[in-house]
Design a protein around this motif. Structure first.
Motif, mmCIF file in Angstrom:
data_model
loop_
_atom_site.group_PDB
_atom_site.id
_atom_site.type_symbol
_atom_site.label_atom_id
_atom_site.label_comp_id
_atom_site.label_asym_id
_atom_site.label_seq_id
_atom_site.Cartn_x
_atom_site.Cartn_y
_atom_site.Cartn_z
ATOM 1 N N PRO A 61 -7.343 3.399 -4.536
ATOM 2 C CA PRO A 61 -7.842 2.537 -3.452
ATOM 3 C C PRO A 61 -6.800 2.277 -2.364
ATOM 4 C CG PRO A 61 -8.520 1.660 -5.566
ATOM 5 C CD PRO A 61 -7.569 2.785 -5.859
ATOM 6 N N SER A 62 -5.535 2.218 -2.725
ATOM 7 C CA SER A 62 -4.503 2.016 -1.712
ATOM 8 C C SER A 62 -4.420 3.210 -0.777
ATOM 9 C CB SER A 62 -3.135 1.809 -2.382
ATOM 10 O OG SER A 62 -3.160 0.673 -3.191
ATOM 11 N N LEU A 85 -13.202 1.524 -5.494
ATOM 12 C CA LEU A 85 -13.200 1.063 -6.883
ATOM 13 C C LEU A 85 -14.502 1.430 -7.590
ATOM 14 C CD1 LEU A 85 -11.618 -2.490 -6.497
ATOM 15 C CD2 LEU A 85 -10.648 -0.569 -7.758
ATOM 16 N N GLN A 127 3.383 6.040 -2.746
ATOM 17 C CA GLN A 127 4.570 6.741 -3.226
ATOM 18 C C GLN A 127 4.508 6.940 -4.750
ATOM 19 O OE1 GLN A 127 6.720 8.057 -0.813
ATOM 20 N NE2 GLN A 127 8.369 6.539 -0.816
ATOM 21 N N ILE A 178 -11.831 -0.752 -0.018
ATOM 22 C CA ILE A 178 -11.295 -0.920 -1.373
ATOM 23 C C ILE A 178 -12.413 -1.036 -2.391
ATOM 24 C CG2 ILE A 178 -10.055 -2.557 -2.841
ATOM 25 C CD1 ILE A 178 -8.174 -3.080 -0.491
ATOM 26 N N GLN A 183 -11.244 -3.103 5.622
ATOM 27 C CA GLN A 183 -10.352 -2.703 4.541
ATOM 28 C C GLN A 183 -10.887 -3.184 3.184
ATOM 29 O OE1 GLN A 183 -6.280 -4.245 4.758
ATOM 30 N NE2 GLN A 183 -5.543 -2.185 4.375
ATOM 31 N N TRP A 200 -5.558 7.290 -10.551
ATOM 32 C CA TRP A 200 -6.825 6.554 -10.544
ATOM 33 C C TRP A 200 -6.597 5.099 -10.129
ATOM 34 C CZ3 TRP A 200 -9.262 2.483 -13.003
ATOM 35 C CH2 TRP A 200 -10.660 2.490 -13.025
ATOM 36 N N VAL A 201 -5.556 4.492 -10.698
ATOM 37 C CA VAL A 201 -5.300 3.072 -10.434
ATOM 38 C C VAL A 201 -4.961 2.826 -8.963
ATOM 39 C CG1 VAL A 201 -3.584 1.266 -10.811
ATOM 40 C CG2 VAL A 201 -4.658 2.372 -12.760
ATOM 41 N N PHE A 202 -4.151 3.716 -8.386
ATOM 42 C CA PHE A 202 -3.662 3.436 -7.034
ATOM 43 C C PHE A 202 -4.499 4.085 -5.937
ATOM 44 C CE2 PHE A 202 0.285 2.706 -9.530
ATOM 45 C CZ PHE A 202 0.391 1.364 -9.230
ATOM 46 N N PHE A 209 0.834 -1.203 0.000
ATOM 47 C CA PHE A 209 0.000 0.000 0.000
ATOM 48 C C PHE A 209 0.872 1.257 0.000
ATOM 49 C CE2 PHE A 209 -2.879 -3.186 1.552
ATOM 50 C CZ PHE A 209 -4.147 -2.784 1.202
ATOM 51 N N PHE A 210 1.893 1.231 0.854
ATOM 52 C CA PHE A 210 2.783 2.382 0.958
ATOM 53 C C PHE A 210 3.459 2.683 -0.376
ATOM 54 C CE2 PHE A 210 7.087 4.017 1.770
ATOM 55 C CZ PHE A 210 6.768 5.200 2.401
ATOM 56 N N GLN A 211 3.938 1.641 -1.042
ATOM 57 C CA GLN A 211 4.602 1.845 -2.329
ATOM 58 C C GLN A 211 3.627 2.408 -3.363
ATOM 59 O OE1 GLN A 211 7.694 1.937 -1.702
ATOM 60 N NE2 GLN A 211 8.580 0.286 -2.918
ATOM 61 N N ASP A 212 2.382 1.902 -3.340
ATOM 62 C CA ASP A 212 1.378 2.445 -4.254
ATOM 63 C C ASP A 212 1.213 3.945 -4.040
ATOM 64 O OD1 ASP A 212 1.016 -0.111 -5.101
ATOM 65 O OD2 ASP A 212 -0.996 -0.364 -4.316
#
Lengths: 445, 445, 445
Positions: free
Chosen positions: B231-232, B252, B65, B248, B244, B227-229, B60-63
């Motif tokens: 939800p994270s 979406l 970022q 999500i 959670q 848009w893609v990320f 989630f964190f990487q998304d």
């Protein structure tokens, strides 16, 4: 101007790729079986364990793939007329090198344990081997043919496998993020290749070597992709739990401090207080290179911040002062400045790991710490010396004319390797700047 | 035309960045220790627990970022001659603000619990603080210098930390996706800054302010990455499990309905039945802004769809009618339209959360639900009023000449902040459209 | 030249989108409840199980979203003047089709089990249905209006749901990566649509149909993003544990071998030993298409490598020889070459799955294996025949004038669907090459 005949590329490159893929197929058919995690386990507990390990590793692996294929590819596309070639050569080298490393690391495992197993972990090790080739290629980007790059990859991977085995397995060097084994090794191997390949010809700035704002934007995006996923690269092989958590935090802090320092130093050094795109693209990543070797140790958050700042400082000073100096004194060509991004911060990180071994109480001070410090120093020396030496040998071999080095006027030029639409295919006269080229040419990137 | 002397930028920006990094280093060295997950646990069960939490949070964190560094950076690069600056300012602000928030949130935690701990969770909270700065900066993009933006960041982060503490900790407002605490706060803070900074000067369209199809394409790609990320971003701090999962799913659905509605409304509003790229870039994200505050509640999938559609409708109506109106009546400049993307959908979401508190049976109807509805309304009022007020104060401070505001003809121009290759450095005469500029200029993005 | 009146688009497209979204909302309000993982479980063990499943699926899901929205969008943007439209149509089709599939698959589930549940798993199934529409659209990209594409999506999704139910649930075909149910189905459906829509008019090369190096670079980046995340697409629905691990490894090997083979074959086939960007963009992905149907079986790593190489070979041979042949003999238009990327490698994969069923000892040789081989063959026949037939019916329906097909001179032209800045809006005369267009035109992408 007609393009030169590329008969040797036409024959040699497909031939060697075909041969390579065939030999590899044979090796896989004869020697490779699944590892314990991909063979069918017999009980639910095993399945559970395998699933857990997969789900904890796979996201890291995907992050690394994005870094190597997309991020690094875009970063290398900073030359306006060489984007397609940079992206493609990077992609081809990654695949060939990773497959080649799978074979060699498989054979090494076979020698030690009797079988060659295949799993996500071995894929990651093979990717790491491939990274060294991608980094080294940065020193000679644009002035080398795919044949030369492939030959370099085939030579560099076995040297890396041996070097990594010696440094990590035999010397017991701690290097979770590959600062010594990957970055330093790859940098000095690439510089060795460049020196031996181009000899004492003074490096000149090629008219096509200057980025445009548009190609700089693409390259900066690539650098930012690398920046975002760097913690995954450093932490993927860490012990799950607190060690991995620490490695991620330290990498995040080092990268963040490096980003701020990069802007600071770039403005200070450039005339008129302006930023340089090249500084940004490289300096913001330098912290990630340096932190790798100490990321999982108890170095404290403040040390991670300081290391990140120092690396970026060193990286930009390298671009500003060392690269011109090396070009002038040693006639050393380093097209992407890999010495500034991988060499200097790598050495800084290695030194930091020596200091950390000496002072860290939790990691074994006294006799143990001193011994480890010696091993870290030995690892640095082996990686640096070994790679420089073998790199120069390989670079000398790359002078073979059959490897089809690109003629000087067609360096940094996609049209040499790609079928482009009419009106774009013919590059401008050698030596003329793009400013004077016909319109269709300028449009091509 | 010669560029103006940038002595103040040259001195002030590096000086303040250096001072900032030094103070931060000191704070970390003196006050910060690892949190329980990064310190060495003593038994295998602890390690297991830490590993599990890390593997469930890190992707989630990487998304997030990727969203902030790559997606938002590309979206802000919609101005054809300002891409490098937009990307770089965004990157610099993110790093400075996140580090600054780490310090402030650490101090707040120290006040309450005696220590300042560091872990992935605190990193995420700091990132969220930084998001507010990135959003607010959208209101004044292109007409502010990095010095001004930095000053804004240093002021906005403490206000955010206080506001978030008041709204979430003290008032008990439910806002898992940061609709009130982040989006509404950041939007009205940014508008306040813009109003106080630019005063009553009627906003004019700058000749360099118009996107080209190429820069629009890049910005659209950035919007799609967001848009893609998304939800994270909404779900990262949710309770693992069904809560959670629900967050999500709702995000979406809202984003998907918003995307369809955006195309529908944009075609209806534009002459000749054509789409506007700006509508797409913003409208398709509005659903994600609005859903944040109710994403984890039992609002039903249909409500998520309806909320997504309504937000996009509101967002595009805002672009078409409200922005010109505010510019005309209040002389309000909002360069990226943050009021349409963050303000209007944010308020819609906050209202939806009040309704949800009133009607949802499972979330405490009767007295409990009514009370929560009041808290949600109070949170909205605090976020909106507080941010507008402090934003105007900060905006007034940004008028200081030493912060080097860019001269009007050099607004929206990379050449002011970046060393570009020769022939590109000199911008066209002020007021001339890019159509009449010499060729080399046009090529520069 | 004035643009033609777009009254039908202006009315029909928003009308149908609005109607679609309204009906969908109604269906969700009446029929959809959360599935077991998003409804509130009553005990901690359930919460734990839900959290585990979510954390093991969500990263895969996000990877697939990146593929469809960003990767595929960029790949389709290979036409220099059609990037915004390609990206937007792809995004709109994805959202409409996925929502539509959610409804239909929900109804199917309701028929069988009494309720329509919503969860991340059903979202993934709906995404897979949407993928078929995105692939099929590639055959007619640039020569169809959004109305036509929407009509196609509304027709294709129910046919896919029925076909997938028949092939997987009824025939018991093994197809974890969707080679038969998604790739083959979508390819021949798209070709059927193209044939029936364009009839026997000989395909001509449109002057705007030629990529530039810059648009090729963007498309290559898109292909590389697809390449990186392809293993997630193949393995997302696998049984966690060794099966999923095997599926990932096989996909990685097939993609890697395919990448090397693509370069090899492209250089061999092109004159002068140069690479074709189109070959790279497609050939490197062909291995992923073919491997899907056998990825989770015990086919051995060597077989995965061989299958990847063969698929890429087939794909490039298709581009070089079959596409021109089909265009000449059958007047078949296939703008993105979906037959080469999805059709040929798909059929190869299906044949491989028949062979695997016949020879694999572990997967039930003898009677069981033979029976499975028959089912795989039957699945291939159903997917291929059914899609071709229904595709042609749908294509015939798309000839309705009210669906506003773009006039020939305005095909492959963003200005038809997007409000672009002045001086860019008017496209050049039909038939004139971009070389002769006024400067402002050339700048537009």
């Amino acid at each position: 101007m007609a393009l030169p005949p590329l008969s040797s590329t036409r024959c040699l490159l497909p031939l060697s790729l075909g041969l390579f893929q065939a030999v590899l197929l044979l090796f896989f058919a004869l020697c490779v079986t699944y590892d314990e995690h991909s063979a069918s386990p017999t009980n639910p507990e095993d399945t559970e364990r395998v699933a857990k390990q997969l789900h904890s590793t796979f996201p890291f692996f995907q992050d690394i793939q994005v870094m190597l294929v997309v991020g690094l590819g875009m970063l290398l596309a900073f030359l306006p007329r060489y984007g397609l070639s940079a992206l493609t050569h990077n992609f081809l080298l990654l695949n060939v090198s990773a497959q080649w490393a799978l074979v060699l690391q498989g054979l090494l495992h076979r020698l030690q344990h009797g079988t060659t197993l295949l799993g996500l972990r071995s894929m990651i090790s093979a990717e790491f081997a491939a990274v060294t080739v991608l980094i080294s290629a940065g020193a000679v980007l644009g002035r080398t043919s795919p044949c030369q790059l492939l030959a370099m990859a085939l030579c560099e991977v076995p040297v890396y496998v041996a070097s990594e085995w010696l440094i990590v397995t035999k010397l017991g060097v701690l290097d979770v993020g590959g600062t010594i084994t990957i970055h330093i090794f790859a940098c000095y191997f690439g510089l060795g290749v460049s020196k031996a390949l181009f000899g004492n010809a003074k490096p000149t700035v090629h008219p096509k070597e200057t980025p445009t704002p548009r190609s700089d934007l693409l390259a900066l995006l690539g650098a930012l992709i690398l920046w975002v996923f760097w913690p995954s690269f450093v932490a993927v092989l860490c012990q799950p739990g607190d060690t991995q958590h620490r490695a991620i935090l330290h990498t995040l802090l080092a990268l963040s401090a490096g980003a701020v320092t990069t802007v600071l130093i770039s403005i200070l050094l450039e005339s008129n207080g302006k930023l340089s795109a090249a500084h940004l693209q490289n300096g913001s990543l330098a912290g990630g290179v340096a932190i790798g070797v100490v990321a999982d140790l108890h170095i404290s958050p403040a040390a991670a911040l300081a290391l990140g700042s120092l690396s970026s400082l060193l990286c930009i000073l390298g671009f500003q002062f060392l690269t011109p100096l090396l070009a002038k004194k040693l006639a050393l060509q380093d097209h992407c400045g890999i010495h500034n991004l991988h060499g200097l911060p790598g050495v800084l990180g290695a030194v930091a790991s020596i200091v950390a071994a000496l002072v860290a109480p939790g990691d074994g001070s006294g006799a143990g710490g001193h011994r480890q410090a010696w091993w870290q120093a030995a690892g640095l020396a082996v990686a640096l010396g070994g790679s420089l030496l073998t790199g120069m040998l390989v670079g000398a071999a790359l002078r073979l004319p059959c490897l089809a080095p690109p003629p000087e006027p067609l360096c940094f030029e996609d049209a040499l390797y790609f079928k482009l639409k009419e009106g774009v295919e013919n590059p401008p006269m050698p030596g003329s700047s793009t400013e004077g080229a016909p319109l269709a040419m300028k449009e091509c990137v």
